[in-house]
Design an enzyme around this catalytic site. Structure first.
Site, PDB file in Angstrom:
ATOM      1  N   ASP A   1       0.880  -1.162   0.000  1.00  0.00           N
ATOM      2  CA  ASP A   1       0.000   0.000   0.000  1.00  0.00           C
ATOM      3  C   ASP A   1       0.920   1.215   0.000  1.00  0.00           C
ATOM      4  OD1 ASP A   1      -1.583   2.187   0.737  1.00  0.00           O
ATOM      5  OD2 ASP A   1      -2.329   1.284   2.567  1.00  0.00           O
TER       6      ASP A   1
ATOM      7  N   GLU B   1     -12.319   5.214   6.104  1.00  0.00           N
ATOM      8  CA  GLU B   1     -11.870   5.159   7.484  1.00  0.00           C
ATOM      9  C   GLU B   1     -12.133   6.423   8.284  1.00  0.00           C
ATOM     10  OE1 GLU B   1      -7.413   5.297   7.940  1.00  0.00           O
ATOM     11  OE2 GLU B   1      -7.504   4.767   5.806  1.00  0.00           O
TER      12      GLU B   1
END
Length: 180
Positions: A8, A96
């Site tokens: 990521d 998130e």
């Protein structure tokens, strides 16, 4: 890609050595956008490097639900398309933060964002989230989209799967490491 290893990446990580990772990773999720105005300055370079090395690449968007799904999905697609979206590429929503919205509103935003991206590209988006955020109800109704779960406290490949999902596609078990 069972038991595949990936990464990521965003501009928050130090410079990434693509050549050193060749053969060690098979996919990379690369931050493209955030909200309606933030473009990751390293996206274009990382996107092209992944392609050049034959690594499956995924672009992701860091959500700010208070901006609305239509504006954010369009901003994301504008950037990804400008740098070459191909049939094998993955697209993901990084969900998130609530921006102070209720879980129902966050989930509605996410469902609309995913539907917009799917309709515009034919790609089924992946939803990235973390366990506590999903358990608060922010992901209600998203079970039809593949789950990329961030749960670094779980052993690699053994995350807890929150509702509304019954399985996961990707498990982020470190700050940058992701497995399938």
């Amino acid at each position: 890609m069972a038991d595949a290893e990936g990464i990521d990446l965003s501009s928050f990580q130090p410079s990434f050595d693509w050549a050193a990772e060749k053969g060690r990773i098979s996919f990379a999720f690369i931050k493209a956008t955030e909200g309606t105005t933030i473009r990751d300055p390293d996206f274009a370079t990382n996107w092209q490097q992944a392609k050049a090395l034959g690594i499956v690449r995924g672009a992701y968007h860091f959500a700010h639900p208070s901006n609305g799904a239509a504006a954010e999905s369009q901003a994301f697609l504008d950037v990804v398309r400008a740098h070459g979206l191909t049939a094998g590429d993955l697209l993901a929503l990084d969900l998130e933060t609530s921006d102070g919205l209720s879980p129902a509103r966050v989930a509605e935003y996410a469902g609309n964002w995913c539907a917009d991206v799917h309709k515009a590209t034919g790609h089924t988006p992946i939803v990235y989230t973390f366990l506590a955020f999903a358990q608060q109800g922010n992901c209600a109704g998203l079970g039809r989209y593949p789950l990329w779960i961030a749960e670094p406290s779980a052993p690699a490949g053994r995350p807890v799967v929150p509702e509304p999902w019954s399985t996961w596609k990707f498990h982020q078990y470190g700050t940058t490491r992701v497995g399938t």
